[in-house]
Design an enzyme around this catalytic site. Structure first.
Site, PDB file in Angstrom:
ATOM      1  N   HIS A 134       6.686   2.071  19.149  1.00  0.00           N
ATOM      2  CA  HIS A 134       5.645   2.513  18.213  1.00  0.00           C
ATOM      3  C   HIS A 134       5.816   4.002  17.853  1.00  0.00           C
ATOM      4  CE1 HIS A 134       1.315   1.432  16.788  1.00  0.00           C
ATOM      5  NE2 HIS A 134       1.918   2.245  15.946  1.00  0.00           N
ATOM      6  N   THR A 143       6.397  -2.737  11.278  1.00  0.00           N
ATOM      7  CA  THR A 143       5.972  -1.378  11.647  1.00  0.00           C
ATOM      8  C   THR A 143       4.463  -1.255  11.429  1.00  0.00           C
ATOM      9  OG1 THR A 143       6.527  -0.634   9.419  1.00  0.00           O
ATOM     10  CG2 THR A 143       8.169  -0.212  11.133  1.00  0.00           C
ATOM     11  N   GLY A 155       0.851  -1.189   0.000  1.00  0.00           N
ATOM     12  CA  GLY A 155       0.000   0.000   0.000  1.00  0.00           C
ATOM     13  C   GLY A 155       0.885   1.236   0.000  1.00  0.00           C
ATOM     14  N   ARG A 156       0.356   2.326   0.584  1.00  0.00           N
ATOM     15  CA  ARG A 156       1.110   3.588   0.541  1.00  0.00           C
ATOM     16  C   ARG A 156       2.481   3.458   1.198  1.00  0.00           C
ATOM     17  NH1 ARG A 156      -4.387   6.194   1.897  1.00  0.00           N
ATOM     18  NH2 ARG A 156      -4.101   4.840   3.685  1.00  0.00           N
ATOM     19  N   ILE A 157       2.507   2.907   2.430  1.00  0.00           N
ATOM     20  CA  ILE A 157       3.794   2.852   3.149  1.00  0.00           C
ATOM     21  C   ILE A 157       4.689   1.770   2.539  1.00  0.00           C
ATOM     22  CG2 ILE A 157       4.904   2.519   5.409  1.00  0.00           C
ATOM     23  CD1 ILE A 157       2.365   3.686   6.700  1.00  0.00           C
ATOM     24  N   ALA A 193       7.103   5.039  14.578  1.00  0.00           N
ATOM     25  CA  ALA A 193       7.472   5.165  13.161  1.00  0.00           C
ATOM     26  C   ALA A 193       7.048   6.505  12.558  1.00  0.00           C
ATOM     27  CB  ALA A 193       6.887   4.010  12.361  1.00  0.00           C
ATOM     28  N   GLU A 247       1.080  -4.299  23.610  1.00  0.00           N
ATOM     29  CA  GLU A 247       1.765  -3.027  23.501  1.00  0.00           C
ATOM     30  C   GLU A 247       1.363  -2.151  24.677  1.00  0.00           C
ATOM     31  OE1 GLU A 247       1.591  -0.002  19.984  1.00  0.00           O
ATOM     32  OE2 GLU A 247       2.439  -1.890  19.257  1.00  0.00           O
TER      33      GLU A 247
HETATM   34  C1  GLV Z   1       0.345   4.367  13.644  1.00  0.00           C
HETATM   35  O1  GLV Z   1       0.592   3.230  13.870  1.00  0.00           O
HETATM   36  C2  GLV Z   1      -0.747   4.789  12.834  1.00  0.00           C
HETATM   37  O2  GLV Z   1      -1.610   3.961  12.506  1.00  0.00           O
HETATM   38  O3  GLV Z   1      -0.809   5.985  12.491  1.00  0.00           O
END
Ligand code: GLV
Length: 329
Positions: free
Chosen positions: A287, A237, A158-160, A289, A268
């Site tokens: 968490h 991530t 996808g985007r990331i 990123a 988490e």
């Molecule tokens: C972070 O994990 C988000 O979903 O923005």
């Protein structure tokens, strides 16, 4: 008499400028503590709220929605929204907003940073130096894996995932992907679509970029880890529960894979005595990123824009349940 401003419940302090904009337009009830509001508190605070600006740490389920009889909009300051029962919100006609796009490049930078750090054993090297163990240059000290020319398997293009692939091209990596397919983007990136087993068997690095859904929960378990190379590195991530934590622990401990780098975990946060934290070959970050100053500021502005639009009865700029707008094309 001045018109009463709508009340928005904000479940944590968010970057200042965006919060100030919200204060200008609305009454704000802010949970200002470091940790998320406890459940009972959330249920009390939501009772009079017209809008909710929440985070991925806040489970917004049927019970919360029942307690929030006036709620007209939910805005999550995150791209992922697995913390929200979207179907229940949709049933009540409540739009749900998220913050996509603005965090794509920052999150991809971080995924790549994790990949590089684990490949070249950065945290181990730093621990070694700071513990005073560095005596000399040594021919076999902390030998890691090469990144350039290696094969990267992206689960969820996808985007990331695409942004990670763009970075990988700069390192002359061979790119495989599974899921989230966009044939045109994949062709531009030179990424080859393969089935999951092939991706796991052939990749030197496997990077996860899928949302958490019933289909992706536990998608990387003992069986999948066993398919990976003993030299391979897993990077997560996405969301912690996509990987079975104890299966990963066993695979890392038994040398079925070389290392893992996790920005998300299940649970988490990980308790300090969690087995994964006892392993040298498991890098864990909290968490973060998307956590650059500019990106978190942009996410907060988007979340505020979504709330304001919802309170004005306008379509949210970023809405995950457009079914609440049956008249819009
Ligand atoms: C972070 O994990 C988000 O979903 O923005």
């Amino acid at each position: 008499m001045a018109k009463k401003k709508p009340l928005v419940y904000v479940t944590r302090k968010i970057p200042t400028e965006a919060l100030a904009r919200l204060h200008q337009r609305c009454e704000v009830l802010l949970w200002g503590e470091e940790l998320p509001p406890p459940r009972e508190q959330l249920l009390r605070d939501i009772a009079d709220a017209d809008g909710l600006l929440c985070l991925l740490t806040d489970p917004i389920d049927e019970t919360v929605l029942k307690a929030a009889s006036k709620l007209r909009v939910i805005s999550n300051m995150a791209v992922g929204y697995d913390n929200i029962d979207v179907a229940a919100a949709t049933k009540r006609g409540i739009p749900v907003g998220n913050t996509p796009d603005v965090l794509t490049e920052t999150s991809a930078d971080f995924a790549f940073a994790l990949l590089m750090a684990a490949a070249r054993r950065l945290p181990e090297g730093e621990r070694y130096v700071k513990a005073g163990h560095w005596r000399t240059w040594s021919p076999m000290l902390l030998m890691g894996q090469d990144i350039y020319g290696a094969t990267l398997g992206i689960i969820g293009l996808g985007r990331i995932g695409q942004a990670v692939a763009r970075r990988a091209r700069g390192f002359d990596m061979r790119i495989l992907y599974h899921g989230g397919s966009n044939a045109e983007a994949a062709a531009v990136l030179g990424a080859q679509q393969v089935d999951l087993a092939t991706l796991l068997q052939e990749s030197d690095f496997v990077s996860l970029h899928v949302p958490l859904t019933p289909a992706t929960r536990g998608m990387i378990g003992a069986q999948e880890l066993r398919l990976m190379k003993p030299t391979a590195i897993l990077i997560n991530t996405a969301r912690g529960p996509v990987v079975e934590a104890m299966a990963l622990y066993e695979a890392l401990k038994n040398g079925e894979i070389a290392a893992a780098a996790l920005d998300v975990t299940d649970p988490e946060p990980l308790p300090a005595d969690h087995p994964l934290l006892q392993l040298e070959n498991c890098l864990v970050t909290p968490h973060i990123a998307s956590s650059s100053q500019a990106t978190r500021a942009r996410m907060a502005h988007m979340a505020v824009n979504n709330v304001i639009a919802g309170l004005q009865g306008e379509p949210l700029p970023y809405c995950v349940n457009p079914a609440v707008y049956p008249d819009k094309p």
